[in-house]
Write an enzyme that holds these catalytic residues in place. Structure first.
Site, PDB file in Angstrom:
ATOM      1  N   THR A 225       0.830  -1.191   0.000  1.00 16.93           N
ATOM      2  CA  THR A 225       0.000   0.000   0.000  1.00 16.93           C
ATOM      3  C   THR A 225       0.875   1.255   0.000  1.00 16.93           C
ATOM      4  OG1 THR A 225      -1.695  -1.179   1.171  1.00 16.93           O
ATOM      5  CG2 THR A 225      -1.621   1.174   1.572  1.00 16.93           C
TER       6      THR A 225
ATOM      7  N   VAL B 210     -13.305  -4.871   1.734  1.00 20.09           N
ATOM      8  CA  VAL B 210     -12.742  -3.524   1.703  1.00 20.09           C
ATOM      9  C   VAL B 210     -11.899  -3.349   2.966  1.00 20.09           C
ATOM     10  CG1 VAL B 210     -13.303  -1.073   1.850  1.00 20.09           C
ATOM     11  CG2 VAL B 210     -14.623  -2.546   0.335  1.00 20.09           C
ATOM     12  N   GLY B 211     -10.717  -2.783   2.807  1.00 20.25           N
ATOM     13  CA  GLY B 211      -9.823  -2.614   3.960  1.00 20.25           C
ATOM     14  C   GLY B 211      -9.890  -1.229   4.567  1.00 20.25           C
TER      15      GLY B 211
ATOM     16  N   THR C  39      -0.675   1.506   6.978  1.00 20.93           N
ATOM     17  CA  THR C  39      -0.491   0.299   6.161  1.00 20.93           C
ATOM     18  C   THR C  39      -0.361  -0.924   7.071  1.00 20.93           C
ATOM     19  OG1 THR C  39       0.961  -0.882   4.624  1.00 20.93           O
ATOM     20  CG2 THR C  39       2.005   0.782   6.025  1.00 20.93           C
TER      21      THR C  39
END
Ligand code: ASP
Length: 306
Positions: free
Chosen positions: A173, A202-203, A224
């Protein structure tokens, strides 16, 4: 002048024995280039909001990172990307989740903030909005990278969804936080999420307060790591809240959240943070985190992995 900028390219099990000297050099060079790029915009009076957006676009376009070009594969072999941006001056925010084929998801999250009247758009609707805004789209092949394809091949017949960096290929990320000369803070984050994710997972990257947060009274944060932990612990906002309600310094607040609360909960990862004075913290509780920073006080650009 009192600008400051920090960037990350993901945190994880990144150890010297897993990375060749050439790859290490390549990462450090790219991180340095990204910091130089962002800092040059700040030096010439650019706003923190423009800087975090443009710097994350720069990183999205580099296939070494799991964002934009080079995003990981979902269980069904697609690339579903999440991104968000927040302005610390206005407290406005924009985010997109599970978007496909949008060349620069962070640019779309900026459009959501500026032009949609909403904060978070997902999937097909978000893609329709990207068409409406005349943003660039790319075919699936554009996002393809051989090493992420190999990662997916290893996992696709299992129930495991993995953060990109928890094996030999540890690239992640991307994110940026900035303070500009007007004293405004901003943060942006972008990711392809977890390899082999499914069911529209979804994060934290799309969740304002979890993976991204900015508030001129406190700090700007981009996270991250394993997103589920960052969502449950509302990590980015938690740092800001400790500063706002407990008067903690940025260093103390980030230390409590990353090395104590998150770690105790089992959450692996890290974050980059800048406060309104331009102090920078980049803590992580993993072996490494691709990161870099610069500020007006020292001409030195710092980049590091471990
Ligand atoms: N936080 C991201 C997610 O869970 C992954 C990462 O940081 O690499 O989607």
């Amino acid at each position: 002048m009192n600008y400051a900028l920090a960037i990350h390219g993901g945190a994880g099990t990144i150890s010297k024995q897993h990375i060749t000297p050439d790859k290490e050099k390549e990462y450090l060079a790219v991180l340095k280039e990204a910091v130089l790029f962002g800092a040059s915009i700040l030096k010439s009076g650019g706003s923190s909001l423009d800087v975090v957006e443009k710097t994350v676009i720069f990183l999205e376009d580099i296939p070494l990172f799991n964002a934009g070009k080079g995003s990981v594969f979902t269980h069904h072999g697609h690339h579903e990307m999440d991104a968000s941006i927040m302005c610390g001056q206005t407290m406005q925010a924009g985010a997109v989740a599970a978007v496909r084929n949008v060349k620069n998801p962070v640019m779309l999250s900026r459009k959501v903030m500026d032009e949609s009247g909403f904060v978070l758009l997902v999937g097909r609707g978000a893609e329709d909005f990207a068409h409406h805004c005349a943003l660039d789209f790319r075919e699936d092949e554009y996002f393809f990278t051989q090493y992420r394809y190999a990662q997916w091949q290893m996992l696709k017949n299992s129930e495991v969804a993995e953060v990109d960096h928890f094996d030999n290929n540890k690239y992640g990320t991307v994110g940026a936080v900035a303070l500009d000369n007007n004293g405004n803070l901003a943060a942006a984050t972008s990711t392809g999420g977890l390899t082999n994710k499914k069911f529209g997972r979804v994060g934290d990257t799309s969740v304002i307060g979890a993976g991204t947060y900015a508030n001129n009274n406190t700090c700007a944060i981009s996270c991250t790591g394993y997103g589920e932990y960052f969502i449950r612990n509302v990590v980015a906002h938690d740092v800001s809240a400790l500063m706002e309600y407990k008067n903690m310094t940025l260093a103390d607040a980030t230390d409590v959240v990353v090395h104590h609360k998150l770690k105790k909960a089992g959450g692996e990862g890290g974050l980059i943070a800048i406060d309104r004075q331009g102090n920078i913290c980049m803590p992580f509780n993993t072996q490494g985190m691709y990161r870099g920073c610069a500020n007006a006080k020292s001409e030195n650009i710092q980049v590091a992995i471990y």
